[in-house]
Scaffold this active site. Structure first.
Site, short mmCIF file in Angstrom:
data_model
loop_
_atom_site.label_atom_id
_atom_site.label_comp_id
_atom_site.label_asym_id
_atom_site.label_seq_id
_atom_site.Cartn_x
_atom_site.Cartn_y
_atom_site.Cartn_z
N CYS A 232 0.88 -1.19 0.00
CA CYS A 232 0.00 0.00 0.00
C CYS A 232 0.91 1.22 0.00
O CYS A 232 0.89 2.04 0.92
CB CYS A 232 -0.91 0.01 1.22
SG CYS A 232 -1.85 -1.51 1.49
N ALA A 233 1.71 1.36 -1.04
CA ALA A 233 2.84 2.30 -1.04
C ALA A 233 2.42 3.77 -1.04
O ALA A 233 3.14 4.62 -0.53
CB ALA A 233 3.75 2.01 -2.23
N GLY A 236 4.77 6.93 -1.29
CA GLY A 236 6.07 6.28 -1.10
C GLY A 236 6.97 6.74 0.02
O GLY A 236 8.17 6.48 -0.02
N GLY A 237 6.44 7.38 1.07
CA GLY A 237 7.30 7.79 2.18
C GLY A 237 8.10 6.64 2.77
O GLY A 237 9.32 6.73 2.93
N LYS A 238 7.42 5.54 3.05
CA LYS A 238 8.10 4.39 3.65
C LYS A 238 8.89 3.60 2.59
O LYS A 238 9.93 3.01 2.90
CB LYS A 238 7.09 3.49 4.36
CG LYS A 238 6.40 4.21 5.52
CD LYS A 238 5.34 3.36 6.17
CE LYS A 238 4.58 4.17 7.21
NZ LYS A 238 3.67 5.17 6.61
N ASP A 256 0.10 -0.01 -5.43
CA ASP A 256 -1.01 0.78 -4.91
C ASP A 256 -2.17 0.71 -5.89
O ASP A 256 -1.97 0.44 -7.08
CB ASP A 256 -0.61 2.25 -4.70
CG ASP A 256 -1.48 2.91 -3.63
OD1 ASP A 256 -1.11 2.85 -2.44
OD2 ASP A 256 -2.57 3.42 -3.99
N ASP A 283 -4.46 -2.95 -10.65
CA ASP A 283 -5.69 -2.71 -11.41
C ASP A 283 -6.52 -3.99 -11.58
O ASP A 283 -7.69 -3.94 -11.92
CB ASP A 283 -5.40 -2.05 -12.77
CG ASP A 283 -4.25 -2.71 -13.52
OD1 ASP A 283 -3.79 -3.79 -13.07
OD2 ASP A 283 -3.81 -2.17 -14.55
N ASP A 301 1.14 -1.31 4.91
CA ASP A 301 0.82 -0.05 5.61
C ASP A 301 -0.65 0.21 5.31
O ASP A 301 -0.99 0.93 4.38
CB ASP A 301 1.74 1.07 5.09
CG ASP A 301 1.50 2.38 5.81
OD1 ASP A 301 0.98 2.35 6.94
OD2 ASP A 301 1.84 3.43 5.25
N CYS A 354 -1.81 3.94 11.02
CA CYS A 354 -1.67 5.18 11.78
C CYS A 354 -2.94 5.40 12.58
O CYS A 354 -3.50 6.49 12.62
CB CYS A 354 -1.33 6.36 10.88
SG CYS A 354 -2.49 6.65 9.55
#
Length: 404
Positions: A232-233, A236-238, A256, A283, A301, A354
């Site tokens: 679940c990018a 792309g922070g992680k 994603d 998709d 995530d 989160c």
């Protein structure tokens, strides 16, 4: 503090869009700040911070001002008058806010502050849910912490620089930052600043990322040369943090369901000098099936209520609904069932959110381990991060291992 009419009017316009048209606060403020090129950094800060403040305390201020949604322009000025009065700011002699009963405002504030749902400015249902999930004492502390303004934290991109060098580079641009203990790549800004304009940002030396979020990539225990799938990018922070920890060696497949987010990830990866990332849009179900039993590490995530990040997204508490939380828990369970199949025997997986709700966190992991899909997994360790303990975002992460 002297109030400038054009800045106050810009704030009122922003609030109207957020409250009456259901628009996202960050997008609205972004648009508002582009309205007048003559505004300096202090003007822009006033609009952004005042708008966010009134969004954060909407319920409390509306109760004090005795106004109901949808808010007329006159009522938005009443909310503003409450904000200014509680901050000891002298109200100007404008017709929009004349006859503001300042003593009555302070009296009502004192009375309402004794009741948590008003004091912390949250919907009834959310207050009830928090108590059920976390207990009276923990919820009281947590929702109070989540109403504080989130600090600005940056993550040093170790593919480009180190923490000490980044600190010096920011200092050259008059931005003071200090290291955060127990967070290897984190620097916290002493004062809020627009870091995106800095040379250090343009050179890919850092990303803005909360300290709690920076723990997730470390939790996954990646090593250079591995095959890692970030399921679940998003933007792309992680993913970028994983690339840095892997020293650009091995392969990261970033997935994603939103292609536009993956395009943003590609832009960010280029700036960061992260070369081992491949993006794939989910998709069809085939995208996941092709990856079955292939990864050394999997990061989930998961989409969640976002209750751990209310300090940076205060409008989320007004957009959230109980039905959404029930629905997202089903999505989390489904994602765990499907994406866990990407892991190869002996591999490890992190499930992270989160959120601070156990029903989205520990209970999801427990339920997964008791289902057919999770029977060959074991829980290695998990970590619950509360904002009231750390001052950073509320987070949860669990490390699971698949039997060989």
């Amino acid at each position: 503090m002297r109030l400038h009419r054009n800045l106050v009017f810009a704030t009122i316009d922003s609030l109207s869009e957020i409250f009456n048209e259901g628009k996202y606060a960050d997008k609205v403020i972004q648009g508002t700040l582009k309205r007048d090129k003559r505004w300096g950094s202090r003007d822009r800060s006033f609009i952004a911070e005042t708008t966010y403040d009134i969004v954060r305390w909407k319920r409390l201020y509306a109760e004090i001002a005795e106004v109901k949604e949808p808010f007329s322009r006159e009522n938005l000025f009443r909310l503003f008058a409450v904000w200014a009065t509680l901050r000891g700011i002298e109200l100007p002699d404008w017709k929009q806010i004349e006859d503001t009963p300042t003593r009555r405002i302070k009296g009502r504030f004192d009375a309402l502050s004794k009741i948590r749902k008003f004091r912390e400015s949250i919907p009834d249902w959310l207050d009830e849910l928090g108590v059920v999930e976390l207990g009276e004492d923990t919820w009281t502390k947590e929702i109070h912490a989540l109403n504080n303004l989130a600090p600005v934290i940056v993550r040093t991109n170790t593919l480009r620089t180190n923490k000490e060098n980044l600190k010096q580079e920011l200092l050259k641009e008059e931005i003071e930052a200090f290291p955060v203990k127990n967070y290897p790549e984190a620097l916290e800004l002493k004062e809020r600043a627009n870091v995106f304009r800095t040379k250090a940002f343009k050179d890919g030396f850092f990303e803005v990322q909360d300290a709690s979020s920076q723990l997730v990539a470390h939790f996954l225990e990646v090593e250079p040369g591995m095959r890692v799938v970030d399921t679940c990018a998003g933007a792309g922070g992680k993913t970028l943090h994983l690339a840095a920890l892997m020293e650009n060696k091995g392969q990261i497949i970033a997935l994603d369901i939103f292609g536009n987010k993956l395009k943003e990830l590609k832009r960010r990866a280029k700036r960061a000098g992260a070369h081992n990332i491949e993006t794939r849009e989910i998709d069809t179900t085939k995208v996941i099936k092709k990856l079955h039993n292939s990864a050394d590490r999997v990061l989930i995530d998961a989409p969640c209520s976002g209750l751990g990040v209310l300090s940076r997204n205060p409008d989320a508490k007004w957009k959230l609904e109980p039905e959404f939380i029930a629905k997202i828990k089903n999505t989390q369970a489904d994602i765990l069932n499907q994406y866990s199949k990407i892991l190869k025997p002996g591999g490890k997986m992190v499930y992270a959110t989160c959120s601070v709700l156990p029903s989205e966190n520990q209970e999801q992991v427990e339920n997964f381990l008791n289902r057919e899909e999770g029977k060959d997994f074991k829980l290695v360790k998990d970590q619950k991060i509360l904002s009231s303990d750390t001052g950073y975002d509320g987070f949860y992460m669990a490390l699971l291992e698949l039997k060989k």
